[in-house]
Design an enzyme around this catalytic site. Sequence first.
Site, PDB file in Angstrom:
ATOM      1  N   LYS A   1       8.477   0.506  -5.708  1.00 49.12           N
ATOM      2  CA  LYS A   1       8.490  -0.797  -5.021  1.00 49.12           C
ATOM      3  C   LYS A   1       7.120  -1.447  -5.197  1.00 49.12           C
ATOM      4  CE  LYS A   1       8.778  -1.235  -0.308  1.00 49.12           C
ATOM      5  NZ  LYS A   1       7.476  -1.865   0.043  1.00 49.12           N
TER       6      LYS A   1
ATOM      7  N   ASP B   1       4.192   3.040   1.630  1.00 51.65           N
ATOM      8  CA  ASP B   1       2.743   3.200   1.795  1.00 51.65           C
ATOM      9  C   ASP B   1       2.366   3.063   3.273  1.00 51.65           C
ATOM     10  OD1 ASP B   1       3.124   0.490   1.992  1.00 51.65           O
ATOM     11  OD2 ASP B   1       1.641  -0.059   0.479  1.00 51.65           O
ATOM     12  N   SER B   2       3.380   2.842   4.138  1.00 48.57           N
ATOM     13  CA  SER B   2       3.165   2.941   5.590  1.00 48.57           C
ATOM     14  C   SER B   2       2.763   4.366   5.956  1.00 48.57           C
ATOM     15  CB  SER B   2       4.416   2.519   6.362  1.00 48.57           C
ATOM     16  OG  SER B   2       5.558   3.171   5.852  1.00 48.57           O
TER      17      SER B   2
ATOM     18  N   GLU C   1      10.344  -8.890   4.380  1.00 45.19           N
ATOM     19  CA  GLU C   1       9.752  -8.422   5.635  1.00 45.19           C
ATOM     20  C   GLU C   1       9.312  -9.595   6.502  1.00 45.19           C
ATOM     21  OE1 GLU C   1       6.920  -5.252   5.166  1.00 45.19           O
ATOM     22  OE2 GLU C   1       6.279  -5.359   7.272  1.00 45.19           O
TER      23      GLU C   1
ATOM     24  N   ASP D   1       6.631   3.494  -2.989  1.00 44.63           N
ATOM     25  CA  ASP D   1       5.710   2.358  -3.050  1.00 44.63           C
ATOM     26  C   ASP D   1       4.582   2.610  -4.045  1.00 44.63           C
ATOM     27  OD1 ASP D   1       6.401   0.168  -1.466  1.00 44.63           O
ATOM     28  OD2 ASP D   1       5.667   1.116   0.371  1.00 44.63           O
TER      29      ASP D   1
ATOM     30  N   GLU E   1       4.786  -5.061  -4.166  1.00 43.59           N
ATOM     31  CA  GLU E   1       4.692  -6.227  -3.285  1.00 43.59           C
ATOM     32  C   GLU E   1       4.207  -7.452  -4.052  1.00 43.59           C
ATOM     33  OE1 GLU E   1       2.283  -5.463   0.190  1.00 43.59           O
ATOM     34  OE2 GLU E   1       3.436  -3.687   0.745  1.00 43.59           O
TER      35      GLU E   1
HETATM   36  O1  KIV Z   1       5.669   0.914   3.486  1.00 43.47           O
HETATM   37  C1  KIV Z   1       6.698   0.635   4.137  1.00 43.47           C
HETATM   38  O2  KIV Z   1       7.106   1.352   5.053  1.00 43.47           O
HETATM   39  C2  KIV Z   1       7.403  -0.594   3.792  1.00 43.47           C
HETATM   40  C3  KIV Z   1       8.513  -1.021   4.690  1.00 43.47           C
HETATM   41  C4  KIV Z   1       7.973  -1.620   5.933  1.00 43.47           C
HETATM   42  C5  KIV Z   1       9.471  -1.926   4.015  1.00 43.47           C
HETATM   43  O3  KIV Z   1       7.088  -1.221   2.828  1.00 43.47           O
END
Ligand code: KIV
Length: 272
Positions: free
Chosen positions: A121, A52-53, A190, A91, A123
């Site tokens: 993924k 989600d980056s 992280e 994510d 969090e």
């Molecule tokens: O969204 C992302 O890029 C991440 C990484 C920093 C692990 O969750």
Amino acid sequence: MSAAKNDYKKITTHTVFEMKARGEKIAMLTAYDYTMAKIVDHAGIDIILVGDSASNVMAGNSTTLPITLDQMIYHASSVVKATTRCLVVVDLPFGTYQGNSRKALSSAIRIMKESGGHSVKMEGGSEIAESISRVLSAGIPVMGHLGLTPQSIYKFGTYTVRAKEEEEANKLMEDAKLLEKLGCFSLVLEKVPAKLAKEVAESLSIPVIGIGAGDGVDGQVLVMHDMLGMTHEFSPRFLRRYLNLYEDMTNAFMQYIDDVKTQDFPNESEQY
Ligand code: KIV
């Protein structure tokens, strides 16, 4: 270039588990589009994270919070089309799984059906245990994410190193063990102290993949745009830049502009 990697035909959640068991480090990178994912997969990456980056590096938001499920599915389906070998983790974005396990399941199902991704993924630790369990119960592999969890940035207030104090370190260790017990196939840690990350990795049989978590974990992940040096405002200590694409691309664009203005481009051989 020497590649310290095995020739796997296809990486699965089972492969990464075996990699940890035999001490082979896992290499993971983010990707958000077809062209980049194709290059990364061809280079032999083990896992692509459709992170989600994307909210930051693709859409220009200052946090990961605004990205939507539809937008994640768009990025993930582009990545999946490009890959033949690596495992693709997607994510679940903010607001699609916290506090409502049924919503978590329907979000994860949409990712799997509409993007073709191989896993999701999520969090958080004990506070999202019910959501993780429900997603897992549908046969969807889940990667956990502890330590600095950017979807909770407004709770933390800063992007500094997490779990430096004993109480938070103990909670993180408990959460890591819980995620393994629930059935997560791996875990991202992280921005936590290297010593704590090593202890977590040694306490679990599932692979622990670090970003800013030192060298005692089972693998590493970086955001592609950061490691390629496309972003340059962001320079955390953990980031190794393998290229300086910001400068190289700026030079290429400037050269092109100059070539057009001076009528050097196109030349005789570049026209019909
Ligand atoms: O969204 C992302 O890029 C991440 C990484 C920093 C692990 O969750």
